[in-house]
Design an enzyme around this catalytic site. Structure first.
Site, PDB file in Angstrom:
ATOM      1  CG  HIS A   1      98.595  33.670 117.779  1.00  0.00           C
ATOM      2  ND1 HIS A   1      99.215  33.911 118.986  1.00  0.00           N
ATOM      3  CD2 HIS A   1      97.268  33.572 118.060  1.00  0.00           C
ATOM      4  CE1 HIS A   1      98.307  33.963 119.948  1.00  0.00           C
ATOM      5  NE2 HIS A   1      97.116  33.766 119.403  1.00  0.00           N
ATOM      6  CD  GLU A   2      94.432  32.807 115.436  1.00  0.00           C
ATOM      7  OE1 GLU A   2      93.814  31.840 115.901  1.00  0.00           O
ATOM      8  OE2 GLU A   2      94.498  33.912 116.016  1.00  0.00           O
TER       9      GLU A   2
ATOM     10  CG  HIS B   1      95.105  29.150 119.164  1.00  0.00           C
ATOM     11  ND1 HIS B   1      95.365  29.006 120.503  1.00  0.00           N
ATOM     12  CD2 HIS B   1      95.144  30.487 118.909  1.00  0.00           C
ATOM     13  CE1 HIS B   1      95.556  30.201 121.043  1.00  0.00           C
ATOM     14  NE2 HIS B   1      95.446  31.106 120.094  1.00  0.00           N
TER      15      HIS B   1
END
Length: 462
Positions: A21-22, A25
């Site tokens: 997920h990170e 980003h």
């Protein structure tokens, strides 16, 4: 040992999902020219730190591993003035489309991971119960459709026309019926038996929202069939013990009707409290009697049902169903397509379920917290790589959907701000963002509290 497996599986699951997920980003931020100051796995005191000489990003593993974050250069969060040459690389200086892409990249990465995981499972093959239907309980949707038990479902199609979609396994059948139930529509199942292939019209237009849960197929009268119903254990002093049933016995029929499914067997016993029933049993526990069949007469004892308060029949036997399984495997391209399709179906199901929980059409008991996730992580890990990868994909989808909800403090809340900014040409004011952030935080705390309560309720059964 089981607790250790659960903790390790939970740690691996959370670690993988947070990193993916990170990194979504992070990677899009780098593509958009934004300076990333820190990539942290976990919160709290850093345990391990290092700085990339190429990008200047500080990589951190922190003490509390339940989450993570990516800190980008931003004038609104900088403790000191940012040098003029670095301002073009600040997040807040980017066009709204770039900011939107950076924030959306986290949930999108979770969906991409789910597609990849499902594709691996489909490509490497997984053993699943065959789509053989057991004799349904009377007056259920399966019984009304005409199923007698023993039919193998091979396809499903729309009654208004269109091509038939193949059904390869029991889970495949479940997903197709789940989608039809959510859409409140009719389908036609094609199933074959010793007499050939026949059509079974199934009406799912009136399926209640409360019935679309883990026991969805049972509510419709569908249970895996074609296997063996085995006595796994007998309670001391029970009717089953007095009748002579023993662990390892195979239940062949009940009152002359073939039985291969625990749910239908239990339903029949419940309606015969105090009335003698005849079981045809194939002995399996005793080596000298193995393979022999004999009739056993048992009288179910009348007991009060804790849920309904009614008097029902019970014989005190623990049952296990051994159903035929098949190896389901697909080619690389088809696996990728099926992975994308399964991810879309699960994401849509999650959104619909969450919407129905908000409107009161579905129970908040469907929310699960870290305790339940850890429990299922351990169970799936013990079942093997395919089950654990499928579990990871499911949680990754849930994480992606959760983060896209339009709740401030989540990615979806920020995306909502950017949509307003794109439509009006003005950014949402800091004052409004602060107010909405507090409201969003209250929502997250409330959802977390409900999920934790549900975890505890499942754990101690209250």
């Amino acid at each position: 040992m089981n607790l250790l497996i659960e903790l390790l599986a939970f740690a691996v699951a959370i670690g993988v999902l947070v990193v993916v997920h990170e990194y979504g980003h992070y990677s899009v931020a780098r593509l958009c020219g934004v300076k990333v100051l820190r990539f942290s796995i976990g919160f709290g005191k850093p345990l391990v730190q290092w700085v990339s000489p190429k990008t200047g990003t500080e990589w951190t593993i922190a003490a509390l591993p339940l989450g993570g974050y990516v800190k980008m250069l931003d004038e609104r969060e900088a403790g000191a003035p940012i040098p003029p040459e670095a301002l073009p690389h600040a997040f807040n200086r980017q066009h709204v489309a770039k900011r939107f892409a950076i924030v959306a990249a986290g949930p999108v990465a979770n969906f991409i991971l789910a597609i990849a995981l499902f594709a691996v499972v489909f490509a490497t093959g997984v053993s699943e119960p065959a789509a053989i239907v057991a004799a349904p309980t009377p007056n259920t949707a399966a019984a009304l459709a005409g199923f007698d038990g023993g039919e193998t479902v091979v396809g499903v199609r729309n009654p208004d026309g269109g091509s038939s979609e193949p059904v390869r396994s029991w889970s495949d059948l479940r997903w197709k019926l789940l989608g039809a139930a959510f859409d409140h529509r009719r389908v036609i199942l094609s199933a074959k038996d010793s007499h050939g292939t026949s059509d079974f019209p199934l009406d799912l237009r009136d399926v209640a929202e409360k019935d679309v849960d883990d026991d969805f197929m049972s509510h419709l009268g569908f249970e895996p069939g074609g296997g063996k119903l085995i006595v796994a254990g007998v309670q001391p002093g029970s009717a089953a013990q007095h009748a002579g049933l023993a662990a390892g016995d195979r239940l062949v029929s009940i009152d002359g009707k073939p039985t291969d499914n625990a749910t239908a067997f239990i339903a029949y016993v419940k309606t015969h409290a105090g009335t003698a029933i005849t079981l045809q049993v194939e002995r399996g526990g005793d080596a000298q009697q193995a393979g022999k069949t004999e009739a056993i007469h048992v009288v179910p004892l009348a007991q009060r049902d804790d849920t309904t308060g009614e008097s029902i029949g019970r014989i005190g036997a623990e049952l296990a169903t051994q159903v035929p399984s098949i190896e389901v495997r697909y080619g690389p391209l088809e696996s990728l397509q099926l992975g994308a399709h399964r991810t879309w179906d699960l994401a849509a199901y999650s959104v619909r379920m969450f919407g129905r929980m908000i409107t009161g059409e579905a129970s908040l008991k469907n929310l699960s917290g870290p305790v339940t996730i850890a429990d299922y992580a351990g169970k799936s890990a013990r079942l093997g790589p395919s089950a654990f990868l499928s579990f990871l994909a499911l949680v990754s989808i849930s994480l992606g959907v959760l983060n896209l909800l339009p709740i401030p403090v989540l990615d979806g809340g920020h995306l909502l701000y950017y949509l307003v900014e794109a439509a009006t040409g003005k950014a949402v004011s800091d004052r409004w963002q602060l107010v909405l952030q507090r409201a969003g935080l209250a929502c997250i705390v409330a959802l977390s509290a409900i999920a934790l309560f549900n975890d505890l309720a499942r754990l101690i059964h209250f």
